[in-house]
Motif scaffolding. Sequence first.
Motif, PDB file in Angstrom:
ATOM      1  N   MET A  68       7.995 -37.882 -40.433  1.00 54.36           N
ATOM      2  CA  MET A  68       7.274 -36.857 -42.561  1.00 54.36           C
ATOM      3  C   MET A  68       8.814 -36.157 -42.828  1.00 54.36           C
ATOM      4  SD  MET A  68       3.059 -35.982 -42.973  1.00 54.36           S
ATOM      5  CE  MET A  68       3.788 -34.956 -44.378  1.00 54.36           C
ATOM      6  N   LEU A  69       9.258 -35.397 -42.697  1.00 53.62           N
ATOM      7  CA  LEU A  69      10.260 -35.130 -42.874  1.00 53.62           C
ATOM      8  C   LEU A  69      11.775 -35.217 -43.992  1.00 53.62           C
ATOM      9  CD1 LEU A  69      11.909 -32.502 -43.385  1.00 53.62           C
ATOM     10  CD2 LEU A  69      12.800 -32.293 -41.716  1.00 53.62           C
ATOM     11  N   GLU A  70      12.102 -36.532 -43.593  1.00 52.50           N
ATOM     12  CA  GLU A  70      12.870 -37.490 -43.739  1.00 52.50           C
ATOM     13  C   GLU A  70      12.102 -38.211 -45.122  1.00 52.50           C
ATOM     14  OE1 GLU A  70      15.854 -38.135 -42.547  1.00 52.50           O
ATOM     15  OE2 GLU A  70      15.559 -36.219 -41.332  1.00 52.50           O
ATOM     16  N   PRO A  71      11.611 -39.031 -44.938  1.00 50.77           N
ATOM     17  CA  PRO A  71      10.777 -39.846 -46.042  1.00 50.77           C
ATOM     18  C   PRO A  71      10.425 -38.645 -47.507  1.00 50.77           C
ATOM     19  CG  PRO A  71       8.743 -39.628 -44.359  1.00 50.77           C
ATOM     20  CD  PRO A  71       9.389 -39.595 -43.720  1.00 50.77           C
ATOM     21  N   LEU A  72      10.113 -37.359 -46.593  1.00 56.25           N
ATOM     22  CA  LEU A  72      10.277 -36.285 -47.898  1.00 56.25           C
ATOM     23  C   LEU A  72      12.006 -35.740 -48.901  1.00 56.25           C
ATOM     24  CD1 LEU A  72       7.532 -33.568 -46.645  1.00 56.25           C
ATOM     25  CD2 LEU A  72       7.284 -34.833 -49.046  1.00 56.25           C
ATOM     26  N   ARG A  73      12.650 -35.600 -47.450  1.00 56.44           N
ATOM     27  CA  ARG A  73      14.072 -35.315 -48.046  1.00 56.44           C
ATOM     28  C   ARG A  73      14.531 -36.750 -48.359  1.00 56.44           C
ATOM     29  NH1 ARG A  73      15.733 -29.926 -47.771  1.00 56.44           N
ATOM     30  NH2 ARG A  73      15.651 -29.208 -45.633  1.00 56.44           N
ATOM     31  N   ALA A  74      14.310 -37.936 -48.534  1.00 53.51           N
ATOM     32  CA  ALA A  74      14.429 -38.995 -49.588  1.00 53.51           C
ATOM     33  C   ALA A  74      13.919 -38.807 -50.407  1.00 53.51           C
ATOM     34  CB  ALA A  74      13.675 -40.693 -48.860  1.00 53.51           C
ATOM     35  N   ALA A  75      12.757 -38.417 -51.101  1.00 56.22           N
ATOM     36  CA  ALA A  75      12.469 -38.242 -52.403  1.00 56.22           C
ATOM     37  C   ALA A  75      12.159 -37.110 -53.242  1.00 56.22           C
ATOM     38  CB  ALA A  75      10.529 -38.557 -52.349  1.00 56.22           C
ATOM     39  N   GLN A  76      13.076 -36.354 -52.294  1.00 59.73           N
ATOM     40  CA  GLN A  76      13.875 -35.284 -52.521  1.00 59.73           C
ATOM     41  C   GLN A  76      15.139 -35.516 -53.306  1.00 59.73           C
ATOM     42  OE1 GLN A  76      14.287 -31.349 -50.657  1.00 59.73           O
ATOM     43  NE2 GLN A  76      14.801 -30.472 -52.447  1.00 59.73           N
ATOM     44  N   ARG A  77      15.721 -35.976 -52.911  1.00 58.61           N
ATOM     45  CA  ARG A  77      16.919 -36.876 -53.374  1.00 58.61           C
ATOM     46  C   ARG A  77      17.253 -38.001 -54.119  1.00 58.61           C
ATOM     47  NH1 ARG A  77      18.361 -36.728 -47.485  1.00 58.61           N
ATOM     48  NH2 ARG A  77      18.008 -39.228 -47.183  1.00 58.61           N
ATOM     49  N   LYS A  78      16.063 -38.313 -54.838  1.00 57.65           N
ATOM     50  CA  LYS A  78      15.588 -39.394 -55.548  1.00 57.65           C
ATOM     51  C   LYS A  78      15.506 -38.606 -56.672  1.00 57.65           C
ATOM     52  CE  LYS A  78      13.853 -42.805 -52.635  1.00 57.65           C
ATOM     53  NZ  LYS A  78      12.895 -44.399 -52.599  1.00 57.65           N
ATOM     54  N   SER A  79      14.709 -37.524 -57.292  1.00 57.59           N
ATOM     55  CA  SER A  79      14.794 -36.101 -58.280  1.00 57.59           C
ATOM     56  C   SER A  79      15.729 -36.877 -59.181  1.00 57.59           C
ATOM     57  CB  SER A  79      14.559 -35.121 -57.785  1.00 57.59           C
ATOM     58  OG  SER A  79      14.225 -33.870 -59.114  1.00 57.59           O
ATOM     59  N   ALA A  80      15.679 -36.804 -60.668  1.00 52.02           N
ATOM     60  CA  ALA A  80      16.609 -36.321 -61.223  1.00 52.02           C
ATOM     61  C   ALA A  80      16.956 -35.171 -61.797  1.00 52.02           C
ATOM     62  CB  ALA A  80      16.235 -37.882 -62.572  1.00 52.02           C
ATOM     63  N   ASP A  81      16.498 -34.552 -61.736  1.00 56.26           N
ATOM     64  CA  ASP A  81      16.973 -33.287 -62.178  1.00 56.26           C
ATOM     65  C   ASP A  81      17.697 -32.250 -60.806  1.00 56.26           C
ATOM     66  OD1 ASP A  81      16.868 -30.208 -62.452  1.00 56.26           O
ATOM     67  OD2 ASP A  81      14.649 -30.217 -62.881  1.00 56.26           O
ATOM     68  N   PRO A  82      18.761 -32.112 -60.995  1.00 58.64           N
ATOM     69  CA  PRO A  82      19.226 -31.325 -59.933  1.00 58.64           C
ATOM     70  C   PRO A  82      19.323 -30.263 -59.482  1.00 58.64           C
ATOM     71  CG  PRO A  82      20.307 -31.931 -62.210  1.00 58.64           C
ATOM     72  CD  PRO A  82      19.520 -32.015 -63.201  1.00 58.64           C
ATOM     73  N   GLU A  83      18.367 -29.534 -59.689  1.00 56.67           N
ATOM     74  CA  GLU A  83      17.385 -28.320 -59.442  1.00 56.67           C
ATOM     75  C   GLU A  83      16.689 -29.267 -58.447  1.00 56.67           C
ATOM     76  OE1 GLU A  83      15.302 -24.775 -60.907  1.00 56.67           O
ATOM     77  OE2 GLU A  83      16.456 -25.274 -62.871  1.00 56.67           O
ATOM     78  N   ALA A  84      15.862 -29.708 -58.723  1.00 52.72           N
ATOM     79  CA  ALA A  84      14.486 -30.366 -58.306  1.00 52.72           C
ATOM     80  C   ALA A  84      15.320 -30.559 -56.826  1.00 52.72           C
ATOM     81  CB  ALA A  84      13.799 -30.678 -59.305  1.00 52.72           C
ATOM     82  N   ALA A  85      16.088 -31.973 -57.022  1.00 53.50           N
ATOM     83  CA  ALA A  85      16.946 -32.864 -55.676  1.00 53.50           C
ATOM     84  C   ALA A  85      17.690 -30.794 -54.495  1.00 53.50           C
ATOM     85  CB  ALA A  85      17.871 -33.079 -56.163  1.00 53.50           C
ATOM     86  N   MET A  86      17.914 -30.390 -55.009  1.00 50.45           N
ATOM     87  CA  MET A  86      18.508 -28.497 -54.229  1.00 50.45           C
ATOM     88  C   MET A  86      17.363 -27.787 -54.032  1.00 50.45           C
ATOM     89  SD  MET A  86      21.592 -29.814 -53.743  1.00 50.45           S
ATOM     90  CE  MET A  86      22.240 -28.642 -53.259  1.00 50.45           C
ATOM     91  N   ARG A  87      16.019 -28.254 -54.503  1.00 47.93           N
ATOM     92  CA  ARG A  87      15.543 -26.472 -54.382  1.00 47.93           C
ATOM     93  C   ARG A  87      14.893 -27.064 -53.010  1.00 47.93           C
ATOM     94  NH1 ARG A  87      11.731 -25.099 -57.959  1.00 47.93           N
ATOM     95  NH2 ARG A  87      11.964 -26.516 -59.082  1.00 47.93           N
ATOM     96  N   SER A  88      15.305 -25.236 -52.240  1.00 45.77           N
ATOM     97  CA  SER A  88      14.342 -24.805 -50.764  1.00 45.77           C
ATOM     98  C   SER A  88      13.642 -25.817 -50.963  1.00 45.77           C
ATOM     99  CB  SER A  88      14.646 -23.642 -50.817  1.00 45.77           C
ATOM    100  OG  SER A  88      14.154 -23.569 -49.890  1.00 45.77           O
ATOM    101  N   PHE A  89      13.504 -26.140 -49.432  1.00 41.63           N
ATOM    102  CA  PHE A  89      12.314 -27.036 -48.582  1.00 41.63           C
ATOM    103  C   PHE A  89      11.785 -27.177 -47.823  1.00 41.63           C
ATOM    104  CE2 PHE A  89      10.600 -31.165 -46.811  1.00 41.63           C
ATOM    105  CZ  PHE A  89       9.649 -30.748 -47.575  1.00 41.63           C
ATOM    106  N   PRO A  90      10.996 -26.546 -47.264  1.00 41.97           N
ATOM    107  CA  PRO A  90       9.978 -26.140 -48.138  1.00 41.97           C
ATOM    108  C   PRO A  90      10.093 -24.955 -48.454  1.00 41.97           C
ATOM    109  CG  PRO A  90       9.346 -25.634 -45.720  1.00 41.97           C
ATOM    110  CD  PRO A  90      10.219 -26.962 -45.432  1.00 41.97           C
ATOM    111  N   ALA A  91       9.785 -24.362 -49.368  1.00 36.92           N
ATOM    112  CA  ALA A  91      10.039 -22.758 -50.343  1.00 36.92           C
ATOM    113  C   ALA A  91       9.191 -22.272 -49.276  1.00 36.92           C
ATOM    114  CB  ALA A  91       9.265 -22.768 -51.258  1.00 36.92           C
ATOM    115  N   LEU A  92       8.075 -22.342 -48.705  1.00 34.17           N
ATOM    116  CA  LEU A  92       7.695 -21.430 -47.481  1.00 34.17           C
ATOM    117  C   LEU A  92       7.281 -21.665 -46.915  1.00 34.17           C
ATOM    118  CD1 LEU A  92       6.054 -18.236 -47.611  1.00 34.17           C
ATOM    119  CD2 LEU A  92       4.236 -19.189 -49.174  1.00 34.17           C
ATOM    120  N   GLU A  93       6.777 -21.812 -45.489  1.00 33.86           N
ATOM    121  CA  GLU A  93       5.978 -21.717 -44.253  1.00 33.86           C
ATOM    122  C   GLU A  93       5.166 -20.664 -43.964  1.00 33.86           C
ATOM    123  OE1 GLU A  93       7.315 -23.376 -39.774  1.00 33.86           O
ATOM    124  OE2 GLU A  93       8.678 -25.112 -41.522  1.00 33.86           O
ATOM    125  N   CYS A  94       3.754 -21.105 -43.517  1.00 26.99           N
ATOM    126  CA  CYS A  94       2.858 -20.059 -42.872  1.00 26.99           C
ATOM    127  C   CYS A  94       2.312 -20.612 -42.175  1.00 26.99           C
ATOM    128  CB  CYS A  94       2.288 -18.918 -43.912  1.00 26.99           C
ATOM    129  SG  CYS A  94       1.638 -17.900 -43.723  1.00 26.99           S
TER     130      CYS A  94
END
Length: 209
Positions: A68-94
């Motif tokens: 699941m990580l790979e398709p999620l990363r691919a979806a993130q790279r498709k973002s037109a917003d540079p900030e979203a494309a570089m956002r820490s992922f996941p932002a929190l893991e608990c």
Amino acid sequence: LRSRDIEFFVAETSTLQQEVDVAIEPLPRHPLYFAARAGHPLATDRSATATDIFAHPIVSVSRIPPRMLEPLRAAQRKSADPEAAMRSFPALECNALSVISQVVLGSDAVMVTTLTSIVADLVSGRLTLLGKEPWMSTNYGIVKLKNHALTSAAARFCEFIIEAERDACRAEQDLLARWKPGTGRSRSTRPRKQRGSAAEPSPGGQGSV
């Protein structure tokens, strides 16, 4: 498991397929959904995709498997917003669902979860479903050593797990019939009143029991 300290465990099994000394009994797959607080900016977007979701922080209740990580990363790279494309992922893991839920309820963060894990918050209207992707599902199984018989207690415990999974599947189907992404509410918000049912108020104004 190999040192015989335990007889089996239940886990995500996609990374265990090459282990030649273990036997995996697959459990039913459950669809995973993006969920967020009611009033989230994407709450009314019925066509929200994983790329859209990355405009907001994503929090995770467990480590995300590579499948699941790979398709999620691919979806993130498709973002037109540079900030979203570089956002820490996941932002929190608990590993505490209650903690993740509180974070989501108090922010614009998005969580990935099964329906049965958040049913109380769906019914109350505190959480809403944003959508899902075809590759978003659980892939758990009971993992045992090959050629190693379980004790009667462990075998019975496995039966309990399988029975609980059947119950979860039935509950999930009921929830899928009532909820859909992008609406934030049940398809039928009030149960249909049946003539002569116990839910009808008595002449004295009090609900009968």
